[in-house]
Write an enzyme that holds these catalytic residues in place. Sequence first.
Site, PDB file in Angstrom:
ATOM      1  N   THR A   2       0.337   1.622  -7.693  1.00  0.00           N
ATOM      2  CA  THR A   2       0.861   2.927  -7.269  1.00  0.00           C
ATOM      3  C   THR A   2      -0.322   3.805  -6.889  1.00  0.00           C
ATOM      4  OG1 THR A   2       2.807   2.742  -8.669  1.00  0.00           O
ATOM      5  CG2 THR A   2       2.233   4.942  -7.951  1.00  0.00           C
ATOM      6  N   PHE A  56      -1.705   7.468  -6.435  1.00  0.00           N
ATOM      7  CA  PHE A  56      -1.470   8.845  -6.888  1.00  0.00           C
ATOM      8  C   PHE A  56      -2.337   9.788  -6.063  1.00  0.00           C
ATOM      9  CE2 PHE A  56      -0.186   6.202 -10.335  1.00  0.00           C
ATOM     10  CZ  PHE A  56       0.888   6.864 -10.898  1.00  0.00           C
TER      11      PHE A  56
END
Length: 378
Positions: free
Chosen positions: A280, A282
């Site tokens: 992921t 960020f």
Amino acid sequence: MVVDLKESREKIDKIDREITRLFEERMEVANDVAAYKRSTGKKVYDPEREQQKLDTLRGYASTEFNETAVEDLFRQIMSISRKYQYQKLGPGAATIPFQQVDALDVDEDTRVVYFGERGAFSEQAMLEYFGDRITAFNKTTFRDVIETVANGEAKYGVVPIENTSTGSITDIYDLLVEHDITIVAEHVVKVEQALLGVPGAKTEDIKEVYSHPQGLLQCAPFLEEHGIQGIEYASTAGAAKKVAEEKEKTHGAIASTRAAEVFGLDVLQERINYQSTNFTRFIIISNQKVFLKDANKISVAFEVKHVPGALYNMLANFYYNEMNLTKIESRPLHGKKWEYRFFVDLEGNLNESAVENALATMHECASNLKVLGNFETK
Ligand SMILES: O=C(O)C(=O)C[C@]1(C(=O)O)C=C[C@@H](O)C=C1
């Protein structure tokens, strides 16, 4: 009779040589123009003059096909001319309201807000990026994180924007244009899910697990293999909190090993997600328009007119300025049926003349152009 290829190529070579000579002559004039603009403070980009030129040149063409081709060609020539002029004038010729800084301003009193519960992957991203010598706190909705940064209650915020398995987190894109905030950094986290249980529990004891739908999906083969039922929950860390509060030996959570530490659970099994490439990305946001000198990715958002070629002309700015486009995303424009706002990531630094050139023209080709940030991607 068919003309021999060799003969045609010789003709083309001669013409191209002449075009190159004329092009170089034109660039010398552009040099004079740059000097004039430096001494008078006049802007490099003059859209009115460019439009007049394109209209005149189209008029010289003898076929409809050539009209469009000539326009295309001269758009590029003038873009090159501008790029050259920006290079001659040096950094700052185009006014981009961003300030370059050597490092982000961070100390123990710096307030940083992250999305989700304690033990969430956003918290992990924050700790990996800033270390633990900050004043951290959480908010449980994306909007709250972004508003907290926009109104200055926190200096920085950490939210997820993209996942390798599930794609863009579109709510974040919408919120980025709604608020006056800037992306100042990004941090990628390898998302590894673990099976958590109350202290002393074993994998065989677990009959039901709670997790975010993504967590359940990422670990579906493991759950099937062990005959465990998955139950959806708001977040992975929230699920860990629930299991810790319930103290029920047959209940487990799929979350990070950090969440186990935070809520006093045991890690029954690590890395139970079946896809090993689960990352992921960020973003670190701020309400100050700053960029680091090593920044190499620019995120922009814009709208274009609903006419043929509008997006093509906009994207051509990147091509003409040799800016590599790494991502494009579109989001619906509220109140306008089937019209979209585009989000584009490009390689580059705001100090580069090619970037200044592209941005100066993009302002003219698009409406509501917003530079969302210039930050380092590794
Ligand atoms: O005429 C100018 O002001 C120029 O800078 C030259 C030129 C061109 O190459 O034709 C380049 C940039 C301007 O936007 C308009 C035209």
